[in-house]
Motif scaffolding. Structure first.
Motif, PDB file in Angstrom:
ATOM      1  N   VAL A  94      36.505  44.525  12.538  1.00 30.80           N
ATOM      2  CA  VAL A  94      35.353  45.667  13.049  1.00 30.80           C
ATOM      3  C   VAL A  94      36.247  46.921  12.026  1.00 30.80           C
ATOM      4  CG1 VAL A  94      36.326  47.065  15.503  1.00 30.80           C
ATOM      5  CG2 VAL A  94      35.983  44.721  15.076  1.00 30.80           C
ATOM      6  N   THR A  95      35.772  47.873  11.470  1.00 32.34           N
ATOM      7  CA  THR A  95      36.071  49.218  11.471  1.00 32.34           C
ATOM      8  C   THR A  95      36.876  49.776  11.989  1.00 32.34           C
ATOM      9  OG1 THR A  95      33.986  50.242  11.368  1.00 32.34           O
ATOM     10  CG2 THR A  95      34.561  49.090   9.484  1.00 32.34           C
ATOM     11  N   MET A  96      37.699  51.088  11.357  1.00 37.45           N
ATOM     12  CA  MET A  96      38.524  52.209  11.949  1.00 37.45           C
ATOM     13  C   MET A  96      36.985  52.736  13.266  1.00 37.45           C
ATOM     14  SD  MET A  96      41.946  52.908  10.246  1.00 37.45           S
ATOM     15  CE  MET A  96      41.935  54.378  11.212  1.00 37.45           C
ATOM     16  N   ALA A  97      36.138  53.196  12.786  1.00 35.76           N
ATOM     17  CA  ALA A  97      35.542  54.271  13.379  1.00 35.76           C
ATOM     18  C   ALA A  97      34.948  53.188  14.532  1.00 35.76           C
ATOM     19  CB  ALA A  97      34.363  53.949  12.321  1.00 35.76           C
ATOM     20  N   GLU A  98      34.112  51.879  14.160  1.00 36.68           N
ATOM     21  CA  GLU A  98      33.979  51.406  15.321  1.00 36.68           C
ATOM     22  C   GLU A  98      35.183  50.845  16.687  1.00 36.68           C
ATOM     23  OE1 GLU A  98      30.836  47.792  13.376  1.00 36.68           O
ATOM     24  OE2 GLU A  98      33.149  47.820  13.400  1.00 36.68           O
ATOM     25  N   CYS A  99      36.379  50.156  16.203  1.00 36.61           N
ATOM     26  CA  CYS A  99      37.221  49.712  16.754  1.00 36.61           C
ATOM     27  C   CYS A  99      37.803  52.131  17.793  1.00 36.61           C
ATOM     28  CB  CYS A  99      38.962  50.316  15.846  1.00 36.61           C
ATOM     29  SG  CYS A  99      40.121  49.951  16.973  1.00 36.61           S
ATOM     30  N   ARG A 109      45.359  29.600  11.340  1.00 35.62           N
ATOM     31  CA  ARG A 109      44.765  29.132  10.138  1.00 35.62           C
ATOM     32  C   ARG A 109      42.623  29.523   9.838  1.00 35.62           C
ATOM     33  NH1 ARG A 109      45.847  24.707   6.749  1.00 35.62           N
ATOM     34  NH2 ARG A 109      47.895  24.713   7.782  1.00 35.62           N
ATOM     35  N   GLU A 110      42.410  29.714  11.051  1.00 37.56           N
ATOM     36  CA  GLU A 110      40.385  30.261  10.817  1.00 37.56           C
ATOM     37  C   GLU A 110      41.062  31.232  10.992  1.00 37.56           C
ATOM     38  OE1 GLU A 110      42.328  27.473  13.191  1.00 37.56           O
ATOM     39  OE2 GLU A 110      40.822  25.914  13.440  1.00 37.56           O
ATOM     40  N   ALA A 111      41.850  31.998  11.756  1.00 33.83           N
ATOM     41  CA  ALA A 111      41.147  33.307  11.181  1.00 33.83           C
ATOM     42  C   ALA A 111      41.947  33.813  10.144  1.00 33.83           C
ATOM     43  CB  ALA A 111      41.867  33.698  12.590  1.00 33.83           C
ATOM     44  N   LEU A 112      43.146  33.257   9.142  1.00 35.37           N
ATOM     45  CA  LEU A 112      43.276  34.152   8.364  1.00 35.37           C
ATOM     46  C   LEU A 112      42.557  33.584   7.270  1.00 35.37           C
ATOM     47  CD1 LEU A 112      46.707  32.308   8.160  1.00 35.37           C
ATOM     48  CD2 LEU A 112      46.277  35.305   8.152  1.00 35.37           C
ATOM     49  N   GLU A 113      41.407  32.361   7.180  1.00 30.34           N
ATOM     50  CA  GLU A 113      39.864  32.309   6.484  1.00 30.34           C
ATOM     51  C   GLU A 113      39.019  33.336   6.230  1.00 30.34           C
ATOM     52  OE1 GLU A 113      39.562  27.777   6.312  1.00 30.34           O
ATOM     53  OE2 GLU A 113      42.081  28.244   5.427  1.00 30.34           O
ATOM     54  N   GLY A 114      39.496  33.690   7.888  1.00 31.36           N
ATOM     55  CA  GLY A 114      37.743  34.728   7.774  1.00 31.36           C
ATOM     56  C   GLY A 114      37.234  34.340   8.748  1.00 31.36           C
ATOM     57  N   GLN A 115      37.613  32.563   9.681  1.00 28.85           N
ATOM     58  CA  GLN A 115      36.836  32.283  10.476  1.00 28.85           C
ATOM     59  C   GLN A 115      36.806  31.877  12.194  1.00 28.85           C
ATOM     60  OE1 GLN A 115      37.143  28.156   8.689  1.00 28.85           O
ATOM     61  NE2 GLN A 115      36.117  28.242   7.052  1.00 28.85           N
ATOM     62  N   ALA A 116      38.072  33.077  12.107  1.00 28.39           N
ATOM     63  CA  ALA A 116      38.025  32.883  13.290  1.00 28.39           C
ATOM     64  C   ALA A 116      38.956  34.585  14.010  1.00 28.39           C
ATOM     65  CB  ALA A 116      39.264  31.770  14.294  1.00 28.39           C
ATOM     66  N   GLY A 117      39.037  34.553  15.035  1.00 26.27           N
ATOM     67  CA  GLY A 117      40.248  35.800  15.287  1.00 26.27           C
ATOM     68  C   GLY A 117      38.935  36.794  15.380  1.00 26.27           C
ATOM     69  N   THR A 118      39.404  38.260  15.465  1.00 27.05           N
ATOM     70  CA  THR A 118      39.378  39.521  15.360  1.00 27.05           C
ATOM     71  C   THR A 118      39.847  40.387  14.070  1.00 27.05           C
ATOM     72  OG1 THR A 118      38.327  39.852  17.830  1.00 27.05           O
ATOM     73  CG2 THR A 118      38.660  41.548  16.791  1.00 27.05           C
ATOM     74  N   HIS A 119      39.242  41.016  13.175  1.00 23.59           N
ATOM     75  CA  HIS A 119      39.506  41.111  11.736  1.00 23.59           C
ATOM     76  C   HIS A 119      39.300  42.413  12.018  1.00 23.59           C
ATOM     77  CE1 HIS A 119      40.228  37.600   9.844  1.00 23.59           C
ATOM     78  NE2 HIS A 119      39.461  37.011  10.612  1.00 23.59           N
ATOM     79  N   PHE A 120      40.978  43.869  11.477  1.00 29.49           N
ATOM     80  CA  PHE A 120      40.435  45.125  12.124  1.00 29.49           C
ATOM     81  C   PHE A 120      41.175  45.657  10.219  1.00 29.49           C
ATOM     82  CE2 PHE A 120      41.436  43.898  15.782  1.00 29.49           C
ATOM     83  CZ  PHE A 120      40.885  44.398  16.909  1.00 29.49           C
ATOM     84  N   VAL A 121      40.173  46.934   9.434  1.00 29.64           N
ATOM     85  CA  VAL A 121      40.254  46.720   8.173  1.00 29.64           C
ATOM     86  C   VAL A 121      40.213  48.195   8.473  1.00 29.64           C
ATOM     87  CG1 VAL A 121      39.042  45.092   7.334  1.00 29.64           C
ATOM     88  CG2 VAL A 121      37.988  46.581   8.354  1.00 29.64           C
ATOM     89  N   GLY A 122      41.142  48.850   7.132  1.00 23.34           N
ATOM     90  CA  GLY A 122      40.850  49.971   7.264  1.00 23.34           C
ATOM     91  C   GLY A 122      40.390  51.077   6.600  1.00 23.34           C
ATOM     92  N   ARG A 123      40.571  52.418   6.642  1.00 24.45           N
ATOM     93  CA  ARG A 123      39.111  53.151   6.368  1.00 24.45           C
ATOM     94  C   ARG A 123      38.026  52.697   5.539  1.00 24.45           C
ATOM     95  NH1 ARG A 123      41.042  58.216   8.972  1.00 24.45           N
ATOM     96  NH2 ARG A 123      43.267  57.836   9.712  1.00 24.45           N
ATOM     97  N   ILE A 124      36.772  52.557   6.272  1.00 29.37           N
ATOM     98  CA  ILE A 124      35.563  52.249   5.424  1.00 29.37           C
ATOM     99  C   ILE A 124      34.810  53.167   5.341  1.00 29.37           C
ATOM    100  CG2 ILE A 124      34.109  50.516   4.788  1.00 29.37           C
ATOM    101  CD1 ILE A 124      35.819  48.238   5.107  1.00 29.37           C
TER     102      ILE A 124
END
Length: 317
Positions: A256-261, A302-317
């Motif tokens: 999820v990007t900040m704009a989407e969030c 573990r899976e989330a840290l590898e990008g395979q689970a969880g919800t990831h939020f990233v900075g300004r894109i």
């Protein structure tokens, strides 16, 4: 390159699994289990700052206060928050030390009883809404409100409870020592229960504890900024953030990007009593310059840290 820092926020219910009573033995076992999962961050080279909730535990202390009020001097809520910072910090500190030893990792662990400045003019003080302590009948709640000056409110089907203010965190007083300890490679446990809420006396400048409860995710967000964290992880009871959670169109968010969030927040997708503060905490961290946020559960870390689970939020894109 400098060693990255991760702030990980976990709920107080992490010490107590469904169906458990929250005994000392159960809490000890659960602390060891979650600390074993957190070692993944240490092994990936992160400096680690761990925060935690205290809802069930401070509720138990409040019930003990009520049951012994006639025989033992009652303690204010801010003192009970500090007590849970110490007791739960001890469980986590011991578990982390044992996990480090099992992996032959020479690191130290320290628990910081953390004070958090709140604004004395915060609107939350005018309208207390945070339920604390045991549930009771309306008649008993009204009697205690009259006798002890409580604010009370109905907590759904549970009954009536004392309600206290939940002001927003402004500043973590011990932020510098937490940052320095983490940068030195030590594992730091801080801001338990959102930290002990304090205000500054206008005339003397003294720090004074106040009976309130700060949301631990919002405090974790402020602390993550203060310590220059690269990653803010919020561990919760589900494996990620969902749209239409429990509904026919339920969908887990991946990245999820900040704009989407912001759009999801404005559309009311995240309830205030559950996922709302967690998403707000991540968003605030990114807005203040943080690089990455993650919401998941301990089982999928573990899976989330590898990008395979969880919800990831990233900075300004």
């Amino acid at each position: 390159m400098s060693t990255p820092t991760a702030v990980v926020a976990m709920g107080g219910h992490a010490f107590m699994q469904p169906g458990q009573r929250g005994t000392y033995a159960e809490s000890t076992q659960n602390a060891r289990r979650i600390c074993a999962e957190l070692m993944q961050l240490v092994e990936r080279g992160y400096n680690l700052v761990l925060t935690h909730g205290n809802g069930p535990q401070v509720g138990d202390l409040l019930e003990q206060v009520e049951r012994s009020r006639e025989r033992v001097p009652a303690q204010p809520l801010d003192a009970l928050v500090a007590q849970t910072e110490g007791s739960l910090g001890y469980l986590l500190q011991r578990a982390l030390l044992n996990e480090l030893r099992a992996r032959s990792l020479r690191r130290y662990v320290v628990t910081v009883v953390t004070q958090v400045i709140v604004d004395a003019e915060d609107p939350a003080f005018a309208t207390p809404t945070k339920p604390v302590g045991p549930a009771m009948t309306q008649a008993v709640a009204e009697q205690r409100a009259a006798q002890w000056g409580w604010e009370i409110g109905q907590d759904g089907q549970r009954g009536w409870r004392r309600v206290v203010p939940s002001p927003r965190p402004v500043k973590v007083i011990q932020r510098h020592m937490i940052r320095e300890a983490a940068l030195a490679g030590h594992l730091v446990i801080a801001a338990g229960g959102g930290g002990v809420p304090c205000v500054k006396e206008p005339e003397s400048g003294d720090y004074v504890g106040i009976e309130a409860v700060i949301d631990k995710d919002l405090t974790s967000s402020v602390l993550a900024t203060d310590v220059g964290a690269d990653l803010l992880v919020i561990l919760t009871a589900v494996d990620g953030v969902y749209l239409d959670f429990g509904g026919p169109n339920e969908r887990r968010l991946g990245a999820v990007t900040m704009a989407e969030c912001r759009r999801y927040i404005d559309a009311g997708h995240f309830p205030k009593g559950s996922m709302g503060p967690k998403v707000e905490a991540i968003y605030g961290f990114l807005e203040r310059g943080g690089r990455r946020g993650l919401i998941t559960d301990a089982e999928h870390l573990r899976e989330a840290l590898e990008g395979q689970a969880g919800t990831h939020f990233v900075g300004r894109i």
